[in-house]
Design an enzyme around this catalytic site. Structure first.
Site, PDB file in Angstrom:
ATOM      1  N   GLU A 176     -14.026  -9.005  31.160  1.00 19.37           N
ATOM      2  CA  GLU A 176     -15.603  -9.566  30.337  1.00 19.37           C
ATOM      3  C   GLU A 176     -15.990  -9.144  28.883  1.00 19.37           C
ATOM      4  O   GLU A 176     -15.997  -8.176  28.612  1.00 19.37           O
ATOM      5  CB  GLU A 176     -16.547  -8.624  31.571  1.00 19.37           C
ATOM      6  CG  GLU A 176     -17.781  -9.585  31.902  1.00 19.37           C
ATOM      7  CD  GLU A 176     -18.825  -8.685  32.932  1.00 19.37           C
ATOM      8  OE1 GLU A 176     -19.561  -8.156  32.770  1.00 19.37           O
ATOM      9  OE2 GLU A 176     -18.220  -8.818  33.836  1.00 19.37           O
ATOM     10  N   ASP A 234     -17.610  -3.366  41.018  1.00 16.80           N
ATOM     11  CA  ASP A 234     -16.316  -3.674  39.962  1.00 16.80           C
ATOM     12  C   ASP A 234     -15.395  -3.968  39.717  1.00 16.80           C
ATOM     13  O   ASP A 234     -15.327  -4.463  39.307  1.00 16.80           O
ATOM     14  CB  ASP A 234     -15.800  -1.990  38.958  1.00 16.80           C
ATOM     15  CG  ASP A 234     -18.059  -1.188  39.250  1.00 16.80           C
ATOM     16  OD1 ASP A 234     -18.450  -1.335  37.357  1.00 16.80           O
ATOM     17  OD2 ASP A 234     -18.637  -0.562  39.767  1.00 16.80           O
ATOM     18  N   ASP A 288     -13.224  -5.332  34.066  1.00 18.77           N
ATOM     19  CA  ASP A 288     -14.394  -5.272  34.522  1.00 18.77           C
ATOM     20  C   ASP A 288     -14.553  -4.314  33.815  1.00 18.77           C
ATOM     21  O   ASP A 288     -14.536  -3.214  34.395  1.00 18.77           O
ATOM     22  CB  ASP A 288     -15.537  -4.999  35.514  1.00 18.77           C
ATOM     23  CG  ASP A 288     -16.729  -5.361  35.825  1.00 18.77           C
ATOM     24  OD1 ASP A 288     -17.651  -5.759  33.909  1.00 18.77           O
ATOM     25  OD2 ASP A 288     -17.222  -4.719  36.405  1.00 18.77           O
TER      26      ASP A 288
END
Length: 166
Positions: free
Chosen positions: A67, A139, A7
């Site tokens: 991501e 996160d 992330d």
């Protein structure tokens, strides 16, 4: 199969390694790479890159997932996020890993069944799937969700370096 999920962020980059054995997801390792608020962008990017290279040196993974960039209210924030994502992808490419990309809505839908799930819902489902409470900021949970999404896919699209999307 062991997957490193990322992330990306310029201040906090979450990472999580998940394996899948006999239909169960297993938490291998996870953490957050934090950069200093007072650090300039170049210093933050170096911290992210160095830390991910260390993670990759300590753990054996076969594939990676990250991501994708999403629309952001601030073009400046989106640009900083893009820089963090870029150095993360560089570290993955340097390690020779295939890199797969997933959008936020896709990740939420794959993990929770609902593409508009909030961070708390996503965190609860990730903890349930892994059978343990996940330590650290959201996160980290998000990175684990990216890895789980990749493991759940039948035919993901490769975005680099071992192939290109058709």
């Amino acid at each position: 199969m062991v997957v490193l999920g990322i992330d990306p962020g310029s201040r906090v980059t979450g990472w999580g390694i998940v394996s899948r054995e006999r239909g169960r997801y297993l938490h291998v390792a996870s953490g957050a790479i934090r950069t200093g608020r007072g650090d300039d962008l170049a210093a933050r990017l170096l911290i992210i890159h160095t830390a991910l290279r260390e993670v990759l040196a300590q753990h054996t993974v076969q594939e990676s997932a990250i991501e994708s960039i999403f629309r952001h209210r601030s073009s400046e924030s989106a640009l900083r996020l893009g820089h963090g994502r870029g150095v993360a992808m560089l570290a993955l490419a340097q390690a020779g890993l295939p890199i797969f990309e997933y959008g936020t809505t896709h990740i939420k839908k794959a993990v929770t069944g609902y593409g508009k799930a909030d961070k708390e819902q996503l965190g609860r489902v990730v903890a349930m799937l892994l059978g343990q409470t996940i330590e650290g900021p959201a996160d980290v949970t998000d990175a684990l969700a990216v890895a789980i999404t990749h493991l759940a896919q039948a035919r993901p699209v490769v975005v680099g370096p071992r192939g290109a999307a058709p």
